[in-house]
Design a protein around this motif. Structure first.
Motif, PDB file in Angstrom:
ATOM      1  N   ALA A 106       0.832  -1.208   0.000  1.00  0.00           N
ATOM      2  CA  ALA A 106       0.000   0.000   0.000  1.00  0.00           C
ATOM      3  C   ALA A 106       0.866   1.256   0.000  1.00  0.00           C
ATOM      4  O   ALA A 106       0.562   2.227  -0.706  1.00  0.00           O
ATOM      5  N   ARG A 107       1.948   1.242   0.751  1.00  0.00           N
ATOM      6  CA  ARG A 107       2.818   2.429   0.809  1.00  0.00           C
ATOM      7  C   ARG A 107       3.563   2.627  -0.504  1.00  0.00           C
ATOM      8  O   ARG A 107       3.767   3.764  -0.932  1.00  0.00           O
ATOM      9  N   VAL A 108       3.975   1.548  -1.143  1.00  0.00           N
ATOM     10  CA  VAL A 108       4.609   1.685  -2.458  1.00  0.00           C
ATOM     11  C   VAL A 108       3.593   2.193  -3.472  1.00  0.00           C
ATOM     12  O   VAL A 108       3.891   3.079  -4.284  1.00  0.00           O
ATOM     13  N   SER A 109       2.387   1.658  -3.440  1.00  0.00           N
ATOM     14  CA  SER A 109       1.351   2.041  -4.401  1.00  0.00           C
ATOM     15  C   SER A 109       0.950   3.503  -4.273  1.00  0.00           C
ATOM     16  O   SER A 109       0.496   4.117  -5.242  1.00  0.00           O
ATOM     17  N   ALA A 110       1.117   4.059  -3.080  1.00  0.00           N
ATOM     18  CA  ALA A 110       0.738   5.456  -2.861  1.00  0.00           C
ATOM     19  C   ALA A 110       1.717   6.432  -3.490  1.00  0.00           C
ATOM     20  O   ALA A 110       1.416   7.624  -3.614  1.00  0.00           O
ATOM     21  N   ARG A 111       2.883   5.956  -3.900  1.00  0.00           N
ATOM     22  CA  ARG A 111       3.892   6.826  -4.488  1.00  0.00           C
ATOM     23  C   ARG A 111       3.655   6.996  -5.989  1.00  0.00           C
ATOM     24  O   ARG A 111       3.219   6.072  -6.668  1.00  0.00           O
ATOM     25  N   LEU A 135       7.267   3.328   7.565  1.00  0.00           N
ATOM     26  CA  LEU A 135       6.992   2.216   8.471  1.00  0.00           C
ATOM     27  C   LEU A 135       7.509   2.506   9.878  1.00  0.00           C
ATOM     28  O   LEU A 135       6.955   2.007  10.862  1.00  0.00           O
ATOM     29  N   LEU A 136       8.558   3.322   9.970  1.00  0.00           N
ATOM     30  CA  LEU A 136       9.107   3.693  11.276  1.00  0.00           C
ATOM     31  C   LEU A 136       8.332   4.819  11.944  1.00  0.00           C
ATOM     32  O   LEU A 136       8.595   5.150  13.111  1.00  0.00           O
ATOM     33  N   GLY A 137       7.390   5.424  11.211  1.00  0.00           N
ATOM     34  CA  GLY A 137       6.536   6.433  11.821  1.00  0.00           C
ATOM     35  C   GLY A 137       6.708   7.842  11.323  1.00  0.00           C
ATOM     36  O   GLY A 137       6.070   8.772  11.832  1.00  0.00           O
ATOM     37  N   PHE A 138       7.556   8.070  10.319  1.00  0.00           N
ATOM     38  CA  PHE A 138       7.732   9.411   9.774  1.00  0.00           C
ATOM     39  C   PHE A 138       6.569   9.772   8.845  1.00  0.00           C
ATOM     40  O   PHE A 138       5.955   8.903   8.211  1.00  0.00           O
ATOM     41  N   SER A 139       6.288  11.064   8.770  1.00  0.00           N
ATOM     42  CA  SER A 139       5.262  11.557   7.859  1.00  0.00           C
ATOM     43  C   SER A 139       5.763  11.447   6.424  1.00  0.00           C
ATOM     44  O   SER A 139       6.965  11.251   6.186  1.00  0.00           O
ATOM     45  N   ILE A 331       9.393  -4.824  -0.723  1.00  0.00           N
ATOM     46  CA  ILE A 331       9.451  -3.490  -1.312  1.00  0.00           C
ATOM     47  C   ILE A 331       9.803  -3.586  -2.798  1.00  0.00           C
ATOM     48  O   ILE A 331       9.199  -2.913  -3.644  1.00  0.00           O
ATOM     49  N   ALA A 332      10.803  -4.420  -3.123  1.00  0.00           N
ATOM     50  CA  ALA A 332      11.221  -4.567  -4.517  1.00  0.00           C
ATOM     51  C   ALA A 332      10.082  -5.125  -5.372  1.00  0.00           C
ATOM     52  O   ALA A 332       9.844  -4.660  -6.498  1.00  0.00           O
ATOM     53  N   GLY A 333       9.359  -6.114  -4.844  1.00  0.00           N
ATOM     54  CA  GLY A 333       8.259  -6.702  -5.594  1.00  0.00           C
ATOM     55  C   GLY A 333       7.146  -5.704  -5.857  1.00  0.00           C
ATOM     56  O   GLY A 333       6.640  -5.596  -6.983  1.00  0.00           O
ATOM     57  N   ALA A 334       6.772  -4.958  -4.827  1.00  0.00           N
ATOM     58  CA  ALA A 334       5.706  -3.965  -4.992  1.00  0.00           C
ATOM     59  C   ALA A 334       6.128  -2.875  -5.966  1.00  0.00           C
ATOM     60  O   ALA A 334       5.333  -2.415  -6.795  1.00  0.00           O
ATOM     61  N   THR A 335       7.392  -2.456  -5.887  1.00  0.00           N
ATOM     62  CA  THR A 335       7.889  -1.401  -6.776  1.00  0.00           C
ATOM     63  C   THR A 335       7.946  -1.887  -8.215  1.00  0.00           C
ATOM     64  O   THR A 335       7.553  -1.164  -9.143  1.00  0.00           O
ATOM     65  N   LEU A 336       8.438  -3.102  -8.423  1.00  0.00           N
ATOM     66  CA  LEU A 336       8.514  -3.646  -9.782  1.00  0.00           C
ATOM     67  C   LEU A 336       7.120  -3.772 -10.394  1.00  0.00           C
ATOM     68  O   LEU A 336       6.923  -3.466 -11.582  1.00  0.00           O
ATOM     69  N   ARG A 337       6.151  -4.198  -9.608  1.00  0.00           N
ATOM     70  CA  ARG A 337       4.775  -4.282 -10.124  1.00  0.00           C
ATOM     71  C   ARG A 337       4.282  -2.911 -10.567  1.00  0.00           C
ATOM     72  O   ARG A 337       3.652  -2.776 -11.631  1.00  0.00           O
ATOM     73  N   GLN A 338       4.554  -1.896  -9.778  1.00  0.00           N
ATOM     74  CA  GLN A 338       4.116  -0.553 -10.125  1.00  0.00           C
ATOM     75  C   GLN A 338       4.790  -0.070 -11.410  1.00  0.00           C
ATOM     76  O   GLN A 338       4.145   0.514 -12.290  1.00  0.00           O
ATOM     77  N   ILE A 339       6.080  -0.327 -11.536  1.00  0.00           N
ATOM     78  CA  ILE A 339       6.801   0.092 -12.750  1.00  0.00           C
ATOM     79  C   ILE A 339       6.222  -0.595 -13.980  1.00  0.00           C
ATOM     80  O   ILE A 339       5.965   0.051 -15.015  1.00  0.00           O
TER      81      ILE A 339
END
Length: 369
Positions: A106-111, A135-139, A331-339
């Motif tokens: 979800a976080r990768v998809s939001a980018r 994931l660590l809590g930063f905005s 992370i790599a899998g989600a990013t590759l799917r988006q690309i």
């Protein structure tokens, strides 16, 4: 060709096969260190108690020892052995294992991702660190700042960095430390990941901060290389798109890993893989070569996304095995799917490898129509 140049060569794998044929553990007279190229030798070097991640006389590289980047470096679990490694790892590794992969996706998809050269660079290098920071809590805004600063800090990890890059790394380390001090002070805003780490961390706050910075910096290049090398594989063989992304990445990390080698420093004279190694000797551990050893994987030079019994040293082995493997792959899998979903034109991509002594990370450009 030599074992260092090989990391960024167009195709180092025939050379690695030659090294394996000469013996699993051999001394390179030109480079004046040992080279572990077979699966057996690599496994032995990574497991041996006398093989340390840093030389005893130089726990922090001299080039950064007098600055804040050196302070951070000296506390990183990946750069230490013994209790200084076990203590932070015992808190961070279990917490990373509990991350919800749906949240990662979800976080990768939001980018926002674009498929031009600049967009691919941001997706490969900036995006993964943004996800870890979130994931660590930063905005979102803070996560982008953390990502930019991590790129600057990572320069202190490379022997190829010049004086201006190292100066920038010290400044980035100072700013990253400030962000994490503020994050830890805001206990009410803890993320699930950070809360788990804090609950089990027995060291002091400075050590925790250093290793949270280290989590970001490890994500920076290794995940970028994983994504990039998957795109290279697809560029060479577009038919691979028929396979699930997770299967594709699992074979990419074995077949063409982003971390080609690592080093071990021998603390006391010992025997490794049948060879007498003296105190003070250095071993270059060719992870990528071991992955292609027929003793480890059948038909190792064939790219098989659905490979059975896949074995790999790409994320290390033993006490220093990467604790964030599942997170990096997610992370790599989600990013590759988006690309791929955004319609990257693979036949228009060209690349060269980022200068490095151990990393294999493609930097893309887009061919003119």
């Amino acid at each position: 060709m030599d074992p260092i140049i090989a990391a960024t060569h167009a195709d180092p794998y025939p050379y690695y096969a030659t090294l394996r044929a000469e013996g699993g553990l051999t001394f390179h007279p030109g480079l004046k260190f040992w080279v572990a190229s077979s699966a057996r030798a690599v496994c032995a070097a990574l497991a041996h108690a006398e093989c340390r991640v840093r030389p005893a006389q130089e726990p922090v590289p001299k080039a950064i020892a007098e600055g804040i980047a050196g302070n951070v470096f000296g506390q990183l679990m990946r750069m230490n052995d013994g209790e200084r490694q076990r203590c932070p790892r015992s808190a961070i590794e279990p917490a990373l294992g509990l991350i919800d992969q749906d949240e990662v996706y979800a976080r990768v998809s939001a980018r926002l991702i674009s498929t031009d050269a600049d967009g691919l660079y941001k997706a490969m290098f900036r995006g993964p660190v943004c996800v870890v920071a979130a994931l660590l809590g930063f905005s979102p805004a803070q996560s982008r700042a953390i990502s930019d600063l991590t790129a600057g800090f990572a320069a202190c990890l490379s022997p190829l960095s010049n004086d201006s890059q190292l100066a920038a790394a010290h400044l980035a380390a100072e700013q990253l430390r400030g962000y994490f001090i503020e994050l830890l002070a805001e206990s009410a805003g803890d993320s699930a990941l950070l809360a788990r780490i804090r609950q089990h961390f027995n060291g002091d706050e400075e050590t925790m901060i250093a290793n949270l910075i280290g989590l970001c910096s490890q994500t920076f290049e290794a995940t970028a290389g994983l994504i990039g090398n998957a795109l290279v594989a697809l560029r060479h063989n577009p038919q691979l798109r028929a396979h699930p992304v997770d299967a594709l990445l699992s074979e990419v990390q074995r077949f063409d890993p982003s971390v080609q080698n690592t080093r071990r420093f021998v603390a006391e004279s010992c025997e490794i893989d049948g060879m007498r190694i003296e105190a003070g000797d250095v071993i270059l551990v060719l992870l990528a070569s071991a992955n292609r050893d027929p003793a480890l994987n059948e038909n190792p030079d064939v790219f098989l996304p659905e490979r059975k019994n896949r074995r790999s040293f790409s994320f290390g082995s033993g006490r220093h095995q990467c604790p964030g493997q599942a997170l990096a792959m997610g992370i790599a899998g989600a990013t590759l799917r988006q690309i791929l979903d955004h319609g990257v034109e693979l036949d228009r991509l060209s690349w060269h490898y980022r200068p490095s002594l151990n990393g294999r990370i493609p930097l893309f450009s887009t061919l003119a129509v």
